[in-house]
Design a protein around this motif. Structure first.
Motif, PDB file in Angstrom:
ATOM      1  N   HIS A  99       9.962  16.647  11.123  1.00  0.00           N
ATOM      2  CA  HIS A  99       9.198  16.373   9.908  1.00  0.00           C
ATOM      3  C   HIS A  99       8.405  15.083  10.053  1.00  0.00           C
ATOM      4  O   HIS A  99       7.230  15.019   9.712  1.00  0.00           O
ATOM      5  CB  HIS A  99      10.146  16.265   8.695  1.00  0.00           C
ATOM      6  CG  HIS A  99      10.320  17.538   7.946  1.00  0.00           C
ATOM      7  ND1 HIS A  99       9.287  18.170   7.286  1.00  0.00           N
ATOM      8  CD2 HIS A  99      11.427  18.318   7.757  1.00  0.00           C
ATOM      9  CE1 HIS A  99       9.736  19.272   6.708  1.00  0.00           C
ATOM     10  NE2 HIS A  99      11.031  19.399   6.980  1.00  0.00           N
ATOM     11  N   ARG A 103       4.440  15.178  10.177  1.00  0.00           N
ATOM     12  CA  ARG A 103       3.810  14.527   9.027  1.00  0.00           C
ATOM     13  C   ARG A 103       2.698  13.585   9.485  1.00  0.00           C
ATOM     14  O   ARG A 103       1.648  13.468   8.861  1.00  0.00           O
ATOM     15  CB  ARG A 103       4.854  13.762   8.216  1.00  0.00           C
ATOM     16  CG  ARG A 103       4.293  13.112   6.952  1.00  0.00           C
ATOM     17  CD  ARG A 103       5.374  12.425   6.138  1.00  0.00           C
ATOM     18  NE  ARG A 103       6.042  11.374   6.892  1.00  0.00           N
ATOM     19  CZ  ARG A 103       7.313  11.403   7.244  1.00  0.00           C
ATOM     20  NH1 ARG A 103       8.079  12.440   6.922  1.00  0.00           N
ATOM     21  NH2 ARG A 103       7.865  10.410   7.941  1.00  0.00           N
ATOM     22  N   CYS A 137       6.446  22.272   6.590  1.00  0.00           N
ATOM     23  CA  CYS A 137       5.477  21.175   6.752  1.00  0.00           C
ATOM     24  C   CYS A 137       4.192  21.411   5.958  1.00  0.00           C
ATOM     25  O   CYS A 137       3.375  20.498   5.837  1.00  0.00           O
ATOM     26  CB  CYS A 137       5.144  20.992   8.230  1.00  0.00           C
ATOM     27  SG  CYS A 137       6.571  20.560   9.249  1.00  0.00           S
TER      28      CYS A 137
END
Length: 287
Positions: A99, A103, A137
């Motif tokens: 993540h 990100r 995501c």
């Protein structure tokens, strides 16, 4: 450039400077493409075959203990960046480390090219990673382009026509079945192309599909870097039209956002199509 300046000479200096600043940014935009796929899917060989210069490693991009490798191609001071993303074949669901990495990386990617092996019998790891990127995501499905690589290895592989660099009838039938399977498993937004980088099979078709899938601001920068044999008229036309679309959006933004006298807005509206057409006619000069 002087022709464009002449058509916009009536604009206040600050507005004209803003337009040409955005124009310069568009012309010099450096696209970034993500690469996904299992080790051995032929990602690097495919990219090296499709573009003018080979991938050059730049750096590793870290997210906790996860890494993505960054590559670049530079032609005439214009950069095209590729980021080889990790995840396929690993457990990624609900993984905080992934993540964190995604990100940071996903917002800078114009598109992700997902390379699948034509002779692979199972894509469960690819599916799991794809779901993670789209569902966890939030990466848009329209920003993935799936490619079925190593088409020459599809069974019966000995039937591959080495003189014409194309599959036999039996191989073509199996490739079509594989393409249908990709569509069923991933439900891609864009058409899936079966290619072979070593045999240069359908790479022009892939280049044309890549142009269609890219955001308008990125297509010219990618077209500029393609190997000349794959830079077809359709590739150039798509990139030129995208360039014109971006110029039109820039002008529309000036009209809608910047406080201008009504007479200036009216004049800018009236020359918009002319400026767009002129910019498109100069496209090959810039790219």
């Amino acid at each position: 450039m002087k022709q464009l300046e002449a058509h916009l000479s009536f604009l206040p200096e600050r507005v004209k400077q803003r337009f040409f600043s955005e124009f310069h940014t568009l012309v010099n935009y450096s696209p970034t493409i993500g690469l996904m796929g299992k080790t051995g899917a032929g990602k690097s060989s495919l990219i090296n075959a499709l573009f003018q210069s080979p991938l050059s490693a730049v750096s590793d991009v870290s997210g906790c203990t996860r890494h993505a490798q960054r590559f670049s191609m530079v032609i005439k001071q214009q950069t095209l960046t590729f980021i080889d993303l990790p995840g396929v074949g690993e457990s990624v669901e609900y993984d905080r480390e992934y993540h964190a990495l995604y990100r940071d990386l996903l917002p800078e990617l114009d598109i992700i090219i997902w390379v699948l092996k034509a002779d692979d019998r199972a894509w469960s790891a690819d599916e799991q990673c794809y779901r993670f990127l789209t569902e966890q995501c939030g990466y848009e499905r329209s920003r993935f382009l799936f490619v079925l690589n190593q088409a020459d290895k599809i069974e019966p592989c000995r039937e591959w026509d080495e003189h014409r660099h194309q599959p036999s009838l039996n191989q073509r039938m199996n490739l079509n079945a594989k393409l249908d399977s990709v569509v069923a498993h991933f439900e891609p937004v864009h058409p899936v192309i079966a290619v072979s980088s070593s045999e240069q099979y359908q790479l022009t078709l892939l280049a044309e599909q890549l142009m269609q899938a890219l955001p308008a601001k990125a297509s010219s920068g990618v077209a500029r870097q393609l190997a000349s044999r794959y830079r077809s008229e359709k590739v150039d036309t798509t990139a030129r039209n995208d360039f014109g679309l971006c110029i039109g959006d820039m002008i529309e933004s000036l009209i809608q956002v910047i406080p201008l006298p009504s007479v200036v807005k009216s004049a800018l509206t009236s020359v918009k199509n002319t400026v767009v057409s002129l910019a498109q006619s100069l496209w090959s000069f810039f790219f």
